[in-house]
Design a protein around this motif. Sequence first.
Motif, mmCIF file in Angstrom:
data_model
loop_
_atom_site.group_PDB
_atom_site.id
_atom_site.type_symbol
_atom_site.label_atom_id
_atom_site.label_comp_id
_atom_site.label_asym_id
_atom_site.label_seq_id
_atom_site.Cartn_x
_atom_site.Cartn_y
_atom_site.Cartn_z
ATOM 1 N N MET A 1 98.597 0.690 6.608
ATOM 2 C CA MET A 1 99.528 1.243 5.393
ATOM 3 C C MET A 1 98.906 2.735 5.839
ATOM 4 N N ASP A 2 100.262 3.646 5.585
ATOM 5 C CA ASP A 2 99.982 4.916 5.702
ATOM 6 C C ASP A 2 100.044 5.885 5.215
ATOM 7 N N THR A 3 100.098 6.988 5.185
ATOM 8 C CA THR A 3 101.404 8.226 4.093
ATOM 9 C C THR A 3 102.495 8.069 4.741
ATOM 10 N N THR A 4 102.890 7.676 6.379
ATOM 11 C CA THR A 4 104.205 8.082 6.928
ATOM 12 C C THR A 4 104.945 7.120 5.296
ATOM 13 N N VAL A 5 105.196 5.989 5.502
ATOM 14 C CA VAL A 5 106.314 5.289 4.564
ATOM 15 C C VAL A 5 104.645 5.008 2.796
ATOM 16 N N HIS A 6 105.926 5.056 1.471
ATOM 17 C CA HIS A 6 105.291 4.359 0.691
ATOM 18 C C HIS A 6 105.414 2.698 0.419
ATOM 19 N N SER A 7 104.228 2.407 -0.416
ATOM 20 C CA SER A 7 104.267 0.588 -0.941
ATOM 21 C C SER A 7 105.093 1.327 -2.076
ATOM 22 N N LEU A 8 105.210 -0.201 -2.478
ATOM 23 C CA LEU A 8 105.946 -0.543 -3.474
ATOM 24 C C LEU A 8 104.691 -1.700 -4.617
ATOM 25 N N ALA A 9 104.618 -1.241 -5.749
ATOM 26 C CA ALA A 9 103.813 -1.887 -6.650
ATOM 27 C C ALA A 9 104.228 -3.292 -6.781
ATOM 28 N N VAL A 10 104.736 -4.840 -6.922
ATOM 29 C CA VAL A 10 105.001 -5.569 -6.611
ATOM 30 C C VAL A 10 104.716 -6.376 -8.367
ATOM 31 N N ASP A 11 105.512 -6.313 -9.022
ATOM 32 C CA ASP A 11 105.551 -7.023 -10.958
ATOM 33 C C ASP A 11 104.357 -6.271 -11.247
ATOM 34 N N GLY A 12 104.609 -5.362 -10.989
ATOM 35 C CA GLY A 12 104.015 -4.039 -11.721
ATOM 36 C C GLY A 12 101.999 -3.909 -11.208
ATOM 37 N N ILE A 13 101.853 -4.862 -10.018
ATOM 38 C CA ILE A 13 100.821 -4.444 -9.663
ATOM 39 C C ILE A 13 100.274 -3.953 -8.114
ATOM 40 N N THR A 14 99.617 -3.015 -7.654
ATOM 41 C CA THR A 14 99.833 -2.495 -6.236
ATOM 42 C C THR A 14 99.319 -3.193 -5.671
ATOM 43 N N PRO A 15 99.106 -3.131 -3.795
ATOM 44 C CA PRO A 15 98.513 -3.548 -3.220
ATOM 45 C C PRO A 15 97.138 -3.008 -2.603
ATOM 46 N N SER A 16 96.023 -3.030 -3.370
ATOM 47 C CA SER A 16 95.109 -2.122 -3.429
ATOM 48 C C SER A 16 93.775 -3.395 -3.182
ATOM 49 N N VAL A 17 92.741 -2.411 -2.334
ATOM 50 C CA VAL A 17 92.178 -3.470 -2.290
ATOM 51 C C VAL A 17 90.954 -4.020 -3.725
ATOM 52 N N LYS A 18 91.496 -3.551 -4.847
ATOM 53 C CA LYS A 18 90.509 -4.426 -6.063
ATOM 54 C C LYS A 18 91.273 -5.391 -6.117
ATOM 55 N N ASN A 19 93.091 -5.114 -6.899
ATOM 56 C CA ASN A 19 93.669 -6.282 -6.996
ATOM 57 C C ASN A 19 94.051 -7.071 -6.007
ATOM 58 N N VAL A 20 93.706 -7.006 -4.508
ATOM 59 C CA VAL A 20 93.442 -8.275 -3.460
ATOM 60 C C VAL A 20 92.308 -8.962 -3.798
ATOM 61 N N SER A 21 91.037 -8.398 -3.997
ATOM 62 C CA SER A 21 90.393 -8.735 -4.922
ATOM 63 C C SER A 21 89.706 -10.027 -5.515
ATOM 64 N N ASN A 22 90.908 -9.609 -6.851
ATOM 65 C CA ASN A 22 91.020 -10.534 -7.723
ATOM 66 C C ASN A 22 91.527 -11.025 -7.538
ATOM 67 N N LYS A 23 92.937 -10.826 -6.416
ATOM 68 C CA LYS A 23 94.038 -11.999 -6.151
ATOM 69 C C LYS A 23 95.238 -11.681 -7.296
ATOM 70 N N SER A 24 94.792 -10.613 -8.423
ATOM 71 C CA SER A 24 96.438 -10.406 -8.784
ATOM 72 C C SER A 24 97.440 -9.544 -8.627
ATOM 73 N N TYR A 25 96.846 -9.482 -7.290
ATOM 74 C CA TYR A 25 98.290 -8.886 -6.283
ATOM 75 C C TYR A 25 99.203 -10.063 -6.070
ATOM 76 N N PRO A 26 100.475 -10.305 -6.309
ATOM 77 C CA PRO A 26 100.773 -11.279 -5.853
ATOM 78 C C PRO A 26 101.267 -11.820 -4.849
ATOM 79 N N ILE A 27 100.744 -11.195 -3.381
ATOM 80 C CA ILE A 27 101.380 -11.198 -1.960
ATOM 81 C C ILE A 27 100.333 -10.911 -0.946
ATOM 82 N N ALA A 28 99.006 -11.137 -2.103
ATOM 83 C CA ALA A 28 97.512 -12.030 -0.633
ATOM 84 C C ALA A 28 97.513 -13.039 -0.387
ATOM 85 N N ARG A 29 96.484 -12.873 0.729
ATOM 86 C CA ARG A 29 96.619 -14.188 1.255
ATOM 87 C C ARG A 29 95.254 -13.926 1.791
ATOM 88 N N ALA A 30 94.610 -15.282 2.452
ATOM 89 C CA ALA A 30 93.174 -14.797 3.750
ATOM 90 C C ALA A 30 94.467 -14.678 5.313
#
Length: 282
Positions: free
Chosen positions: A212-241
Amino acid sequence: MKIKKRNLLGVCLVMGALVTGCGGKKSTIIELKGSDTILNVSQGIAEKYMKTHPNTKIAVTGGGSGVGISALLNKTTDIAMASRSMKGKEYDQAKKENLNIKEIVLAYDGITVIVNNDNPIKEIDSKELGEIFRGEITNWKDVGGNDSPIVVLSRDSSSGTHEFFKEHIIREGKKNSMEYGPKTLYAPSNQAIKQEVKSNGNAIGYIGMGYMDTTVHSLAVDGITPSVKNVSNKSYPIARAVYWYVPTASDKETEINELVDFATSKDGQEIVKKEGFIPKGL
């Protein structure tokens, strides 16, 4: 006639590739193959490792998770890089080949849904996302955007990200036969999808968050952004190992285990973080 020092170094590198290093020390070649999503981070780990282990040569190539796992089962690679878990039928094949395979969690990733920077949509729910990628919603106006056709981009079928997205978004985590829509355009890499979304105002696609970089825009999914915090706490719905798969017994077992130990160490996980993925310790 004296040989220039840089030419001697070139001889060493060539000889290293032929399994014998300069000074008579035996070199080991470790091959990694598979996921394009973790290709860059695996290359970064390999480069850093070789600086302190001059008798180990590491070759890293992509092709997709399926390609890497098939190569591991066919004994044509030492480590399979994968952005999905190995399937039951793949473990069954490994058993037939008398292969015991160990799963190594290398890092965590959030599959990032991206649109063009001019697209007014800023978030989407996972149900709508599934409908878009199944070809049931075909116009941006149906999800609050402009009256424009949606151009759907996906990774190709050899990609572990393709499989994970299908299971969790298109099939909504259920056992069914739902597939990508008939007008879906398939791309061979994260970079290819990002470039198309950047240039196409109607496109939507997905990439690993490390791309990801600034050339495109990321969408929040179910109101949750794909951030380090949200992937780490597994609240982001499309997180994976994301994984390395390694055989537990081979003629390179010691060298492979040492590389794995480095990849999962503090120094290795710093490279994971630098490449935009989530280290195991977070």
